[in-house]
Scaffold this active site. Structure first.
Site, PDB file in Angstrom:
ATOM      1  N   ASP A 186       0.880  -1.158   0.000  1.00  0.00           N
ATOM      2  CA  ASP A 186       0.000   0.000   0.000  1.00  0.00           C
ATOM      3  C   ASP A 186       0.925   1.217   0.000  1.00  0.00           C
ATOM      4  O   ASP A 186       2.021   1.167   0.545  1.00  0.00           O
ATOM      5  CB  ASP A 186      -0.879  -0.021   1.250  1.00  0.00           C
ATOM      6  CG  ASP A 186      -1.856   1.128   1.286  1.00  0.00           C
ATOM      7  OD1 ASP A 186      -2.333   1.522   0.214  1.00  0.00           O
ATOM      8  OD2 ASP A 186      -2.123   1.643   2.382  1.00  0.00           O
ATOM      9  N   LYS A 187       0.518   2.321  -0.620  1.00  0.00           N
ATOM     10  CA  LYS A 187       1.435   3.459  -0.764  1.00  0.00           C
ATOM     11  C   LYS A 187       1.444   4.366   0.458  1.00  0.00           C
ATOM     12  O   LYS A 187       2.472   4.536   1.119  1.00  0.00           O
ATOM     13  CB  LYS A 187       1.070   4.281  -2.008  1.00  0.00           C
ATOM     14  CG  LYS A 187       1.954   5.540  -2.186  1.00  0.00           C
ATOM     15  CD  LYS A 187       1.575   6.308  -3.435  1.00  0.00           C
ATOM     16  CE  LYS A 187       0.257   7.028  -3.285  1.00  0.00           C
ATOM     17  NZ  LYS A 187       0.328   8.183  -2.335  1.00  0.00           N
ATOM     18  N   THR A 188       0.292   4.929   0.769  1.00  0.00           N
ATOM     19  CA  THR A 188       0.237   5.988   1.774  1.00  0.00           C
ATOM     20  C   THR A 188       0.563   5.459   3.169  1.00  0.00           C
ATOM     21  O   THR A 188      -0.062   4.523   3.653  1.00  0.00           O
ATOM     22  CB  THR A 188      -1.157   6.634   1.785  1.00  0.00           C
ATOM     23  OG1 THR A 188      -1.453   7.092   0.471  1.00  0.00           O
ATOM     24  CG2 THR A 188      -1.193   7.798   2.756  1.00  0.00           C
TER      25      THR A 188
ATOM     26  N   THR B 192      -2.588   1.075  -5.023  1.00  0.00           N
ATOM     27  CA  THR B 192      -3.070   2.311  -4.395  1.00  0.00           C
ATOM     28  C   THR B 192      -4.364   2.786  -5.027  1.00  0.00           C
ATOM     29  O   THR B 192      -4.657   2.496  -6.188  1.00  0.00           O
ATOM     30  CB  THR B 192      -1.997   3.420  -4.510  1.00  0.00           C
ATOM     31  OG1 THR B 192      -2.491   4.616  -3.922  1.00  0.00           O
ATOM     32  CG2 THR B 192      -1.640   3.694  -5.958  1.00  0.00           C
ATOM     33  N   GLY B 193      -5.135   3.516  -4.240  1.00  0.00           N
ATOM     34  CA  GLY B 193      -6.342   4.143  -4.768  1.00  0.00           C
ATOM     35  C   GLY B 193      -6.031   5.465  -5.433  1.00  0.00           C
ATOM     36  O   GLY B 193      -6.913   6.105  -6.017  1.00  0.00           O
TER      37      GLY B 193
ATOM     38  N   LYS C 233      -9.049  -4.435  -4.413  1.00  0.00           N
ATOM     39  CA  LYS C 233      -7.707  -4.896  -4.040  1.00  0.00           C
ATOM     40  C   LYS C 233      -7.652  -6.416  -3.955  1.00  0.00           C
ATOM     41  O   LYS C 233      -6.647  -7.038  -4.309  1.00  0.00           O
ATOM     42  CB  LYS C 233      -7.285  -4.260  -2.712  1.00  0.00           C
ATOM     43  CG  LYS C 233      -7.024  -2.759  -2.816  1.00  0.00           C
ATOM     44  CD  LYS C 233      -6.514  -2.177  -1.515  1.00  0.00           C
ATOM     45  CE  LYS C 233      -6.207  -0.689  -1.683  1.00  0.00           C
ATOM     46  NZ  LYS C 233      -5.676  -0.089  -0.443  1.00  0.00           N
TER      47      LYS C 233
ATOM     48  N   ASP D  32      -3.395  -1.577   6.029  1.00  0.00           N
ATOM     49  CA  ASP D  32      -3.628  -1.017   7.359  1.00  0.00           C
ATOM     50  C   ASP D  32      -4.477  -1.909   8.242  1.00  0.00           C
ATOM     51  O   ASP D  32      -4.765  -1.575   9.381  1.00  0.00           O
ATOM     52  CB  ASP D  32      -4.255   0.374   7.265  1.00  0.00           C
ATOM     53  CG  ASP D  32      -5.623   0.357   6.600  1.00  0.00           C
ATOM     54  OD1 ASP D  32      -6.176  -0.738   6.418  1.00  0.00           O
ATOM     55  OD2 ASP D  32      -6.136   1.435   6.260  1.00  0.00           O
TER      56      ASP D  32
ATOM     57  N   ASP E 119      -8.093  -2.749   4.155  1.00  0.00           N
ATOM     58  CA  ASP E 119      -7.483  -3.768   3.310  1.00  0.00           C
ATOM     59  C   ASP E 119      -7.769  -5.183   3.795  1.00  0.00           C
ATOM     60  O   ASP E 119      -7.119  -6.133   3.352  1.00  0.00           O
ATOM     61  CB  ASP E 119      -5.965  -3.541   3.256  1.00  0.00           C
ATOM     62  CG  ASP E 119      -5.610  -2.176   2.695  1.00  0.00           C
ATOM     63  OD1 ASP E 119      -6.268  -1.752   1.738  1.00  0.00           O
ATOM     64  OD2 ASP E 119      -4.681  -1.538   3.218  1.00  0.00           O
TER      65      ASP E 119
END
Length: 662
Positions: free
Chosen positions: A357-359, A505-506, A533, A552, A556
């Site tokens: 996941d990015k953030t 990522t969104g 996802k 997180d 997810d």
């Protein structure tokens, strides 16, 4: 001692019991050691070898008396263990040792009573002596393997400075604290309970809890974890959990549960140990029969049988995996790697693709507004910020935090919103000043007026959100999130270990592509909603990849459950990510790499121990049976006990060398 339950030795009572057992084995060892010289001096075989013609009336009865005491007192742990295994119908190590020393004693006592043959009381004595020493050393090793978890338990402070309603401070037991209480934390003290800082600021040392080596700056409103060490500031903390429900208490329970869990490797070791017990008994009987039929005499045949049974004890095999499990799970907890599922942890070695996941994982997760603009003449840029802030006031999302920070810097009053609702994976909506307002992602506005034009003007590295008023795009806000400095090293290390990396990522395609290219990742999926996802994970698995997913633990959850290894990242004090096999306290991508490398190292230790424990028997059993007898090589029961104990110690030392590489 039941090695399959070795991991239960963590409560204060069980620790006391374990310490008592260590003292008991030590006492029995020294008692038998004191009786060994007279037993050796009275043994006809020893006197014959030394050419000392020493005997006196009744010497054989004195030898029987001393040996009987050694058998009953020194051999009691093995005899009672044998009885327990027979009651449980689960023959194992104690069965083999108990059977061996009983046969040796009964035969030797029979020779004193008149049976023709040579006793081997001295071998019985040395066998019990060495077995007691081996168990004493082994139990100390087991205690050492679990010491890391005991240290975690001892981190919890016993007292707290309770702030009463009148403002006076009172000393209380930390265990009496409850949610809503306020406590004072002085410089250098440990925080007595999980909570939120009500007043003050300081740097906290959380290294023993999260693995973060550097002190963490905490100010008013920040969460703090019980047992973290306060720096130079004075803090007033509002308690959110009682010590019994604290982060540390839950970590300790999590570690205990994980240590009790039976992984495939443990089940393999247990099965091998059971088979080795059966093989040892059968091999002992075959050895006895062979040498007795061969005409070597009853004493020689019994001695070979006893040696085979002792040397084949599945002692090292029974400890091979539990010792590594105890060590690895406690070490993981100390470094912020919380293992919920042992099999998932061991499967880390099989990962071929790691989905990030990015953030907040690859990036810092702190968005700052870099530009904002209105697209309708009826609104000014400041109006766009005010409307967005009105909706985001109650949100803790990184984008909301960035918008609210910018509004504060600009000294803009956010206004009030009604009927606020979160749109899963899209944004947030509500009513502000009688208008229907939404703050949404780019993919949500492609069909709306003015949406598509601005979608094409995103700069690399930016995250864009649109402010929609009454179904018209009124403006946009661009935020930027910096890539973590550790991310590049993490991706590089994963590639060095032949693990492909994918960004999921969104966020929009421009941002996702920019981050993936900057970090050198193999692939990326952009504009993916939470429910999509799961499909992306399935897609990778369909390509033959063994997939680990980082997320997180909340949005997810389906993807984490679908992944071969689910890793909940950045959960902080919330470790209830039920769908993840592993929880990482920090969001540092290097911790993910540490987890995978540590999983591989743990598995290697298990395999090394299993290979040693089984390989030793492959070599030692034929020697014990006497296959090299004609070449002058013959192992005594005592020598067999030395080799068996040595193999156990090697396994314990090897497990103790396990380390987490940060």
């Amino acid at each position: 001692m039941n090695h399959s339950e070795m991991q239960d030795h963590h409560s204060p009572a069980s620790h006391d019991h374990h310490a008592m057992m260590i003292r008991d084995f030590r006492k029995r060892f020294y008692t038998v050691l004191a009786l060994t010289p007279p037993i050796l001096f009275l043994s006809p075989m020893i006197l014959h070898w030394m050419h000392i013609p020493f005997t006196f009336p009744g010497s054989d009865y004195l030898l029987l008396l001393l040996s009987t005491f050694v058998f009953l007192y020194g051999g009691r742990p093995f005899l009672s263990g044998w009885w327990d295994e027979m009651k449980d119908r689960n023959p194992g190590m104690m069965t083999l040792i108990g059977f061996a020393i009983t046969v040796a004693y009964v035969y030797s006592a029979a020779t004193v009573a008149g049976l023709k043959g040579m006793d081997f009381f001295w071998e019985l004595d040395t066998l019990i002596l060495i077995m007691l020493l081996g168990h004493w050393i082994e139990m100390k090793s087991v205690a050492g393997a679990s010491r890391e978890l005991e240290l975690l338990v001892r981190l919890m402070p016993s007292d707290a400075h309770f702030i009463q309603d009148n403002g006076q401070v009172k000393e209380v037991r930390a265990s009496t604290l409850a949610a809503g209480d306020r406590i004072l934390v002085k410089p250098g003290e440990k925080i007595a309970a999980d909570g939120v800082i009500a007043e003050g600021e300081s740097f906290l040392n959380e290294s023993m809890l999260t693995g973060e080596s550097r002190p963490v700056h905490k100010t008013k409103g920040d969460k703090v974890i019980a047992a973290a060490i306060n720096g130079n500031g004075v803090l007033k903390v509002s308690v959110t959990h009682s010590p019994a429900d604290s982060y540390l208490s839950r970590v300790v329970q999590l570690v205990k549960d994980a240590q009790k869990a039976r992984s495939r490797t443990q089940l393999l070791a247990d099965t091998a140990a059971r088979w080795l017990t059966i093989i040892a008994l059968l091999a002992g009987m075959v050895t006895f029969t062979w040498w007795f039929i061969d005409g070597k005499g009853l004493a020689f045949a019994i001695e070979r049988m006893v040696t085979v049974i002792v040397i084949c004890c599945p002692h090292a095999l029974g400890l091979a995996v539990p010792l590594v499990v105890a060590k690895s799970t406690a070490l993981s907890a100390q470094n912020g790697l919380l293992i919920r599922n042992r099999t998932a942890f061991e499967n880390a070695r099989r990962i071929t693709t790691l989905v990030f996941d990015k953030t907040g994982t690859l990036t810092i997760g702190k968005f700052e507004v870099v530009r904002y603009q209105s697209t309708l003449a009826a609104f000014t840029p400041e109006d766009i910020m005010r409307l967005a802030a009105a909706l985001e006031k109650g949100s803790e999302h990184p984008i909301a935090t960035g918008i609210l920070k910018k509004v504060k810097d600009l000294d803009i009053a956010p206004g009030n919103a009604a009927d606020v609702q979160a749109l899963s994976g899209e944004g947030i909506t509500g009513v502000v000043d009688g208008k229907k307002v939404a703050v949404v992602s780019p993919q949500s506005v492609t069909g709306l007026s003015a949406g598509k034009d601005h979608l094409q003007k995103i700069n690399a590295g930016e995250t864009l959100v649109y402010v929609v008023v009454n179904d018209q795009v009124a403006g946009f806000i661009a935020l930027a999130d910096q890539v973590r400095p550790e991310s590049r090293d993490a991706i590089r290390t994963l590639h060095q270990n032949q693990i492909k990396t994918t960004l999921l990522t969104g966020d929009n395609k421009v941002v996702a592509e920019g981050v993936a290219k900057d970090l050198g990742m193999d692939n990326f999926f952009a504009e993916v909603l939470p429910h999509q996802k799961l499909e992306k994970i399935k897609e990778l698995q369909g390509q033959g990849e063994f997939v680990a997913m980082t997320g997180d633990g909340v949005n997810d959850a389906p993807a984490l459950a679908q992944a071969d290894v689910g890793i909940a990242v950045g959960s902080g004090s919330d470790i209830a990510a039920e769908t993840a096999g592993i929880v990482l306290v920090n969001s540092n991508p290097k911790d993910i790499v540490s987890l995978i490398l540590f999983g591989k190292a743990t598995y290697r230790k298990m395999i090394q121990n299993l290979l040693w424990a089984t390989g030793y028997n492959v070599i030692a059993l034929p020697l014990a049976a006497g296959v090299l007898y004609k070449q002058g090589i013959l192992l005594s029961p005592a020598a067999g006990a030395v080799l068996m104990s040595l193999s156990t110690i090697v396994v314990a030392i090897n497990a103790g060398l396990l380390k987490v590489k940060k």
